[in-house]
Design a protein around this motif. Sequence first.
Motif, mmCIF file in Angstrom:
data_model
loop_
_atom_site.group_PDB
_atom_site.id
_atom_site.type_symbol
_atom_site.label_atom_id
_atom_site.label_comp_id
_atom_site.label_asym_id
_atom_site.label_seq_id
_atom_site.Cartn_x
_atom_site.Cartn_y
_atom_site.Cartn_z
ATOM 1 N N LYS A 134 55.487 -0.168 -73.398
ATOM 2 C CA LYS A 134 54.632 0.279 -72.300
ATOM 3 C C LYS A 134 55.102 1.620 -71.739
ATOM 4 O O LYS A 134 54.284 2.509 -71.452
ATOM 5 N N ASP A 138 52.809 4.948 -71.749
ATOM 6 C CA ASP A 138 52.546 5.685 -70.506
ATOM 7 C C ASP A 138 52.971 7.151 -70.644
ATOM 8 O O ASP A 138 52.281 8.059 -70.160
ATOM 9 N N GLU A 173 48.823 -2.110 -79.313
ATOM 10 C CA GLU A 173 48.785 -1.911 -77.863
ATOM 11 C C GLU A 173 48.324 -0.497 -77.514
ATOM 12 O O GLU A 173 47.543 -0.292 -76.578
#
Length: 424
Positions: A134, A138, A173
Amino acid sequence: MLTNKKILLIVISCFFVSGCQEKKQQTMDVSVLDELEFSAWVTEWQWQSGVEDLRQVQGVDRAQVFAAYFDEEDHVYLRDKMDDAIDAMKKLSKERNIPLDLTIVNDQFLLDGTIVHKDSELIGRLVETPESRKRHIDNILEYIDAYQFEGLEIDYENISKEDLPNLLQFYKELYDVLQAQGKPLRILLEPNLHVEQYSFPVGPVYVMMAYNLYGGHSEPGPKADDEFIRIVVNKMKTLPGQPVIALSTGGFSWLHGKDEMKTLTETEAEDLAEKSKVIPMRDPSSGGMYFDYQDKHGETFTVWYGDQQTLYQWMKIAAEEGQMRVSLWRMGGMETSTLEFLNKAVNYKARVRGENGMFANHIKELRKEMNLTQAELAERVGIGRTALSKIENGAYYPSAKTMKKISDVLNKPIGEIFFNTDIS
């Protein structure tokens, strides 16, 4: 290794044996590439000539700006020249309506000036946990948003087998996040990766390299040959979606007797041959050009490189195996003849359409009646969304095979879709 004496004998034999011709006498039937979808890279260290080369080719489907790297803290990092490259590419993108992708590669630049190329340990850290993935996603989005790229390409190489499951999860993802923003994801794959052994997520566009068969790791030889192209295309058939084959321009120069090699662009190779007064020869099994020369110190070098005939041969082999989606590494340092070939190949459909004056169509209206997006119709037909967009807008003249597929999906006769004279 080829000596000057051997090259002279080959040159003499060319007067008697067919098939050993000067490259400019070769004929190339670009109609065999009538389904070509074309994208290309421009690099930050060669952006001026890369942009100029790209400007010479009309109808490019996408372009990739290479590359973003990593700093010592595992953060995405752009070198100073990258801003200039991005500015120039965005200007060209606006002029030509070419969607731009940012390429990120796993080269890490450390504080002491060391560069770790294709750092596998870096990728292991980035994709190890849901939290690290993640953070990395980001970080990537910061650059995509800041520079307003239309898409993203990931070029992570030299990955350990232990990290591949986590990397595939990262791809999924990342794709989901980008998909929500309407931005495509391209993933570059090495040709030696056993893709058939892994379950790659559906959604990203997979690009498999079909070059560096010979290079810094080997003796002299071509970047690819016919057999290698066929092997790569058949491996790609195990990937989901509509994968892309990546071909490469330029070449290498090897110093005899030493573990020393350097890269050359096509223009550098041809200038070197002319300056050395040697005649490059063509290898039939690869279409590659090669020659030996001696420098002012008497040291002997072997050069292999590709020209327009080489690219045509590779594209033709890929087309014979059913692969018409091509990405080119890389623009910059290409001969005018090669750029002219690319322009003819990329724009073959548009030229035929202009000659026939018959490519008005009802595709857009009919797919909307069926509540299909361009992406959905393209997926059912088996072509890229960009290619379908150009067909809808009259910029591409589709093959009979593609017309039939569109007809089948839209459940209308071909004549009602493509040939009615009252289409506005």
